[in-house]
Design a protein around this motif. Structure first.
Motif, PDB file in Angstrom:
ATOM      1  N   GLN A 126      65.813  80.498  15.738  1.00  0.00           N
ATOM      2  CA  GLN A 126      66.762  79.692  16.504  1.00  0.00           C
ATOM      3  C   GLN A 126      67.642  78.871  15.581  1.00  0.00           C
ATOM      4  OE1 GLN A 126      67.447  79.802  19.675  1.00  0.00           O
ATOM      5  NE2 GLN A 126      68.993  78.208  19.501  1.00  0.00           N
ATOM      6  N   GLU A 127      67.044  78.324  14.538  1.00  0.00           N
ATOM      7  CA  GLU A 127      67.801  77.540  13.558  1.00  0.00           C
ATOM      8  C   GLU A 127      68.843  78.410  12.862  1.00  0.00           C
ATOM      9  OE1 GLU A 127      67.008  75.110   9.373  1.00  0.00           O
ATOM     10  OE2 GLU A 127      65.334  75.516  10.736  1.00  0.00           O
ATOM     11  N   LEU A 128      68.442  79.648  12.520  1.00  0.00           N
ATOM     12  CA  LEU A 128      69.375  80.562  11.863  1.00  0.00           C
ATOM     13  C   LEU A 128      70.530  80.939  12.795  1.00  0.00           C
ATOM     14  CD1 LEU A 128      66.844  82.942  10.065  1.00  0.00           C
ATOM     15  CD2 LEU A 128      68.354  81.272   8.994  1.00  0.00           C
ATOM     16  N   LYS A 129      70.201  81.156  14.064  1.00  0.00           N
ATOM     17  CA  LYS A 129      71.245  81.510  15.025  1.00  0.00           C
ATOM     18  C   LYS A 129      72.260  80.385  15.170  1.00  0.00           C
ATOM     19  CE  LYS A 129      69.805  83.376  18.897  1.00  0.00           C
ATOM     20  NZ  LYS A 129      68.954  83.614  20.097  1.00  0.00           N
ATOM     21  N   GLU A 130      71.751  79.142  15.232  1.00  0.00           N
ATOM     22  CA  GLU A 130      72.648  77.994  15.366  1.00  0.00           C
ATOM     23  C   GLU A 130      73.514  77.842  14.123  1.00  0.00           C
ATOM     24  OE1 GLU A 130      70.070  74.754  16.130  1.00  0.00           O
ATOM     25  OE2 GLU A 130      69.595  75.389  18.201  1.00  0.00           O
ATOM     26  N   ARG A 134      77.663  78.105  13.825  1.00  0.00           N
ATOM     27  CA  ARG A 134      78.516  77.096  13.194  1.00  0.00           C
ATOM     28  C   ARG A 134      79.402  77.725  12.119  1.00  0.00           C
ATOM     29  NH1 ARG A 134      73.647  74.063  13.461  1.00  0.00           N
ATOM     30  NH2 ARG A 134      73.215  74.530  11.250  1.00  0.00           N
ATOM     31  N   ASN A 135      78.810  78.625  11.352  1.00  0.00           N
ATOM     32  CA  ASN A 135      79.582  79.269  10.279  1.00  0.00           C
ATOM     33  C   ASN A 135      80.674  80.171  10.831  1.00  0.00           C
ATOM     34  OD1 ASN A 135      78.078  78.023   8.290  1.00  0.00           O
ATOM     35  ND2 ASN A 135      76.601  79.686   8.132  1.00  0.00           N
ATOM     36  N   ARG A 138      83.529  78.015  12.011  1.00  0.00           N
ATOM     37  CA  ARG A 138      84.288  77.493  10.864  1.00  0.00           C
ATOM     38  C   ARG A 138      85.151  78.576  10.251  1.00  0.00           C
ATOM     39  NH1 ARG A 138      81.737  74.291   5.655  1.00  0.00           N
ATOM     40  NH2 ARG A 138      83.741  73.719   4.703  1.00  0.00           N
ATOM     41  N   LEU A 139      84.602  79.801  10.175  1.00  0.00           N
ATOM     42  CA  LEU A 139      85.353  80.912   9.610  1.00  0.00           C
ATOM     43  C   LEU A 139      86.574  81.234  10.461  1.00  0.00           C
ATOM     44  CD1 LEU A 139      85.549  83.110   7.457  1.00  0.00           C
ATOM     45  CD2 LEU A 139      84.053  84.527   8.870  1.00  0.00           C
ATOM     46  N   GLU A 140      86.419  81.195  11.770  1.00  0.00           N
ATOM     47  CA  GLU A 140      87.541  81.469  12.654  1.00  0.00           C
ATOM     48  C   GLU A 140      88.626  80.420  12.481  1.00  0.00           C
ATOM     49  OE1 GLU A 140      88.165  84.074  14.527  1.00  0.00           O
ATOM     50  OE2 GLU A 140      86.303  84.974  13.771  1.00  0.00           O
TER      51      GLU A 140
END
Length: 212
Positions: A126-130, A134-135, A138-140
């Motif tokens: 879940q932490e990785l998915k969140e 976020r990344n 930010r990339l978009e």
């Protein structure tokens, strides 16, 4: 029944049942907790039973040894002794086998205790998915900025991207290892495990880790 008679019955039954020599201290230690016998009562009772001929007494050095009167027991034949020896050998072999199994199971348990729990794996995923969400956001944002991004910012972002891609690979490998560890003791397929704990993989979203 008086306390004296009760003590005599308890001690006599104990010596006959165990059928091995004891001194007064050992008899006291073995019986006082369960029957509440005092040290003085045990000593006097043993001496009285010996005087009455109900048990045998033998002096060894500075202490007296007490044991059951062997006359009350039947003679044991050579065949019976051999049978007992065979039983002892069988029990010994069984004990060794059980000890070996216990050692093996203890080692397996130790390894299992090192494996993350299902809740820990779910929390990590879940932490990785969140973090991925976020990344992506930010990339978009960076992509939509187009040529308005200064070269210094672009270089910084590219370096951060490399760091995140590297961390992505690392965490994906860790998550995969944890899932594989769980599957060793999971009775169903990997697909069913992922569905049960609510894990979505990169493949489910057609996402591929960049080569660079």
């Amino acid at each position: 029944m008086s306390k004296t008679d009760n003590a005599a019955t308890v001690i006599l039954d104990y010596l006959n049942g165990m059928n091995r020599p004891y001194n007064a201290q050992t008899v006291f230690c073995n019986l006082q907790k369960q029957h509440g016998l005092g040290k003085t009562a045990v000593v006097r009772t043993l001496e009285r039973l010996a005087l009455e001929g109900k048990i045998k007494e033998k002096i060894s050095g500075k202490q007296k040894i007490y044991f059951a009167d062997q006359a009350q027991f039947k003679d044991v034949s050579i065949a019976d002794l051999r049978k007992i020896d065979d039983q002892i050998s069988g029990f010994t072999a069984e004990l060794q086998s059980l000890s070996s199994i216990n050692k093996q199971l203890s080692a397996e348990l130790k390894e299992l205790n090192k494996t993350p729990t299902t809740d820990q794996v779910v929390a990590e995923i879940q932490e990785l998915k969140e973090e991925c969400a976020r990344n992506r956001a930010r990339l978009e944002t960076i992509k939509s900025a187009g040529d308005h991004v200064p070269p210094e910012e672009r270089e910084r972002v590219c370096k951060e991207r490399d760091v995140y891609v590297k961390e992505w690979r690392k965490r994906k490998r860790l998550a995969s290892d944890m899932i594989d560890a769980i599957l060793e003791g999971y009775p169903k397929s990997k697909k069913e495990l992922l569905e049960e704990i609510g894990i979505e993989t990169d493949e489910d979203h057609h996402v591929v880790i960049p080569d660079k």
